[in-house]
Design a protein around this motif. Sequence first.
Motif, PDB file in Angstrom:
ATOM      1  N   ALA A  87       0.053  -1.780   5.943  1.00 52.37           N
ATOM      2  CA  ALA A  87      -0.588  -2.129   7.018  1.00 52.37           C
ATOM      3  C   ALA A  87      -1.522  -2.847   7.080  1.00 52.37           C
ATOM      4  CB  ALA A  87      -0.480  -0.945   8.137  1.00 52.37           C
ATOM      5  N   VAL A  88      -2.186  -2.644   6.256  1.00 53.35           N
ATOM      6  CA  VAL A  88      -4.342  -3.418   6.018  1.00 53.35           C
ATOM      7  C   VAL A  88      -3.676  -5.147   6.122  1.00 53.35           C
ATOM      8  CG1 VAL A  88      -6.040  -4.018   5.075  1.00 53.35           C
ATOM      9  CG2 VAL A  88      -5.179  -1.341   5.733  1.00 53.35           C
ATOM     10  N   PHE A  89      -3.220  -4.863   4.987  1.00 57.42           N
ATOM     11  CA  PHE A  89      -2.148  -6.568   4.658  1.00 57.42           C
ATOM     12  C   PHE A  89      -1.553  -7.360   6.002  1.00 57.42           C
ATOM     13  CE2 PHE A  89       0.426  -9.793   3.114  1.00 57.42           C
ATOM     14  CZ  PHE A  89      -0.329 -10.072   2.258  1.00 57.42           C
ATOM     15  N   ASN A  90      -0.999  -6.518   6.047  1.00 59.00           N
ATOM     16  CA  ASN A  90       0.184  -7.872   7.421  1.00 59.00           C
ATOM     17  C   ASN A  90      -1.496  -7.924   8.337  1.00 59.00           C
ATOM     18  OD1 ASN A  90       2.529  -7.663   6.351  1.00 59.00           O
ATOM     19  ND2 ASN A  90       3.148  -5.753   6.891  1.00 59.00           N
ATOM     20  N   MET A  91      -2.323  -6.550   9.064  1.00 59.16           N
ATOM     21  CA  MET A  91      -3.440  -6.448  10.141  1.00 59.16           C
ATOM     22  C   MET A  91      -3.804  -8.273   9.556  1.00 59.16           C
ATOM     23  SD  MET A  91      -4.099  -5.974  12.737  1.00 59.16           S
ATOM     24  CE  MET A  91      -3.188  -4.036  13.006  1.00 59.16           C
ATOM     25  N   PHE A  92      -4.457  -8.054   8.696  1.00 58.05           N
ATOM     26  CA  PHE A  92      -5.352  -9.386   8.042  1.00 58.05           C
ATOM     27  C   PHE A  92      -4.642 -10.116   8.008  1.00 58.05           C
ATOM     28  CE2 PHE A  92      -8.344  -6.293   5.164  1.00 58.05           C
ATOM     29  CZ  PHE A  92      -8.789  -5.593   6.405  1.00 58.05           C
ATOM     30  N   LYS A  93      -3.615 -10.417   7.515  1.00 60.72           N
ATOM     31  CA  LYS A  93      -2.692 -11.830   7.627  1.00 60.72           C
ATOM     32  C   LYS A  93      -2.544 -12.259   9.340  1.00 60.72           C
ATOM     33  CE  LYS A  93       2.071 -13.184   6.684  1.00 60.72           C
ATOM     34  NZ  LYS A  93       3.587 -13.046   6.312  1.00 60.72           N
ATOM     35  N   HIS A  94      -1.942 -10.864   9.862  1.00 60.16           N
ATOM     36  CA  HIS A  94      -2.142 -10.940  11.322  1.00 60.16           C
ATOM     37  C   HIS A  94      -3.277 -11.549  12.220  1.00 60.16           C
ATOM     38  CE1 HIS A  94      -1.761 -10.733  15.870  1.00 60.16           C
ATOM     39  NE2 HIS A  94      -3.108 -10.061  15.742  1.00 60.16           N
ATOM     40  N   LEU A  95      -4.755 -11.300  11.653  1.00 55.49           N
ATOM     41  CA  LEU A  95      -5.471 -12.280  12.072  1.00 55.49           C
ATOM     42  C   LEU A  95      -6.543 -13.280  11.754  1.00 55.49           C
ATOM     43  CD1 LEU A  95      -8.529  -8.411  10.890  1.00 55.49           C
ATOM     44  CD2 LEU A  95      -7.782 -10.002  13.884  1.00 55.49           C
ATOM     45  N   LEU A 130      -5.920   1.986  -1.151  1.00 55.23           N
ATOM     46  CA  LEU A 130      -5.195   2.140  -1.880  1.00 55.23           C
ATOM     47  C   LEU A 130      -5.831   3.837  -2.695  1.00 55.23           C
ATOM     48  CD1 LEU A 130      -6.758  -0.982  -4.248  1.00 55.23           C
ATOM     49  CD2 LEU A 130      -4.637  -0.365  -2.702  1.00 55.23           C
ATOM     50  N   ASP A 131      -5.176   4.491  -3.381  1.00 57.35           N
ATOM     51  CA  ASP A 131      -4.606   5.509  -4.171  1.00 57.35           C
ATOM     52  C   ASP A 131      -5.475   5.592  -5.024  1.00 57.35           C
ATOM     53  OD1 ASP A 131      -3.611   4.474  -6.958  1.00 57.35           O
ATOM     54  OD2 ASP A 131      -1.843   6.017  -6.175  1.00 57.35           O
ATOM     55  N   ASP A 132      -5.889   7.354  -5.641  1.00 59.81           N
ATOM     56  CA  ASP A 132      -6.882   6.835  -7.033  1.00 59.81           C
ATOM     57  C   ASP A 132      -6.429   6.227  -8.230  1.00 59.81           C
ATOM     58  OD1 ASP A 132      -8.085   8.832  -4.871  1.00 59.81           O
ATOM     59  OD2 ASP A 132      -7.308  10.761  -5.729  1.00 59.81           O
ATOM     60  N   ASN A 133      -5.573   5.966  -8.310  1.00 64.34           N
ATOM     61  CA  ASN A 133      -5.243   5.411  -9.139  1.00 64.34           C
ATOM     62  C   ASN A 133      -5.040   4.432  -9.032  1.00 64.34           C
ATOM     63  OD1 ASN A 133      -4.747   7.605 -11.316  1.00 64.34           O
ATOM     64  ND2 ASN A 133      -2.623   7.446 -10.678  1.00 64.34           N
ATOM     65  N   GLY A 134      -5.901   3.083  -8.548  1.00 65.44           N
ATOM     66  CA  GLY A 134      -5.947   1.854  -7.434  1.00 65.44           C
ATOM     67  C   GLY A 134      -4.394   1.002  -7.068  1.00 65.44           C
ATOM     68  N   LEU A 135      -3.229   1.445  -6.566  1.00 68.27           N
ATOM     69  CA  LEU A 135      -2.010   1.525  -6.572  1.00 68.27           C
ATOM     70  C   LEU A 135      -1.909   1.521  -4.993  1.00 68.27           C
ATOM     71  CD1 LEU A 135       0.139   3.571  -9.142  1.00 68.27           C
ATOM     72  CD2 LEU A 135      -0.713   0.934  -9.467  1.00 68.27           C
ATOM     73  N   PRO A 136      -1.095   0.455  -4.267  1.00 65.22           N
ATOM     74  CA  PRO A 136      -0.853   0.810  -3.154  1.00 65.22           C
ATOM     75  C   PRO A 136      -0.355   1.625  -2.389  1.00 65.22           C
ATOM     76  CG  PRO A 136       0.307  -1.443  -4.070  1.00 65.22           C
ATOM     77  CD  PRO A 136      -0.306  -0.399  -5.838  1.00 65.22           C
ATOM     78  N   THR A 137      -0.233   1.743  -0.883  1.00 65.06           N
ATOM     79  CA  THR A 137      -0.058   3.186   0.097  1.00 65.06           C
ATOM     80  C   THR A 137       0.813   2.164   0.754  1.00 65.06           C
ATOM     81  OG1 THR A 137      -2.021   3.214   1.031  1.00 65.06           O
ATOM     82  CG2 THR A 137      -2.011   4.801  -1.165  1.00 65.06           C
TER      83      THR A 137
END
Length: 94
Positions: free
Chosen positions: A74-82, A62-69
């Motif tokens: 990519a991380v969400f999709n990887m964890f979903k794949h796992l 996440l960025d400095d404001n806690g928002l997605p980058t």
Amino acid sequence: MSDNVTMAAENSATERTPIDRQTLLEQANRLIQNHDDYLHGMIATDVDQKNGVLIFKGDYFLDDNGLPTLKTTAVFNMFKHLAHKLSEKYQLID
């Protein structure tokens, strides 16, 4: 006889190998690092299991404001794949 074969096939399809959290995380992180969509720093640091589904956790970049980058997706999709790949194989035991 065919009913017994069908039942055996259904049982083997639903049986999952018991695995401890550390071993599962090690396997998950090997899969991450060998995946074509791997990004530097992408790592699963924890895992839970709810209703038979493994839920992997880690840094979502996440960025400095806690928002997605862009890396967050990519991380969400990887964890979903796992979750998809490993939930059908393993039952978390700790």
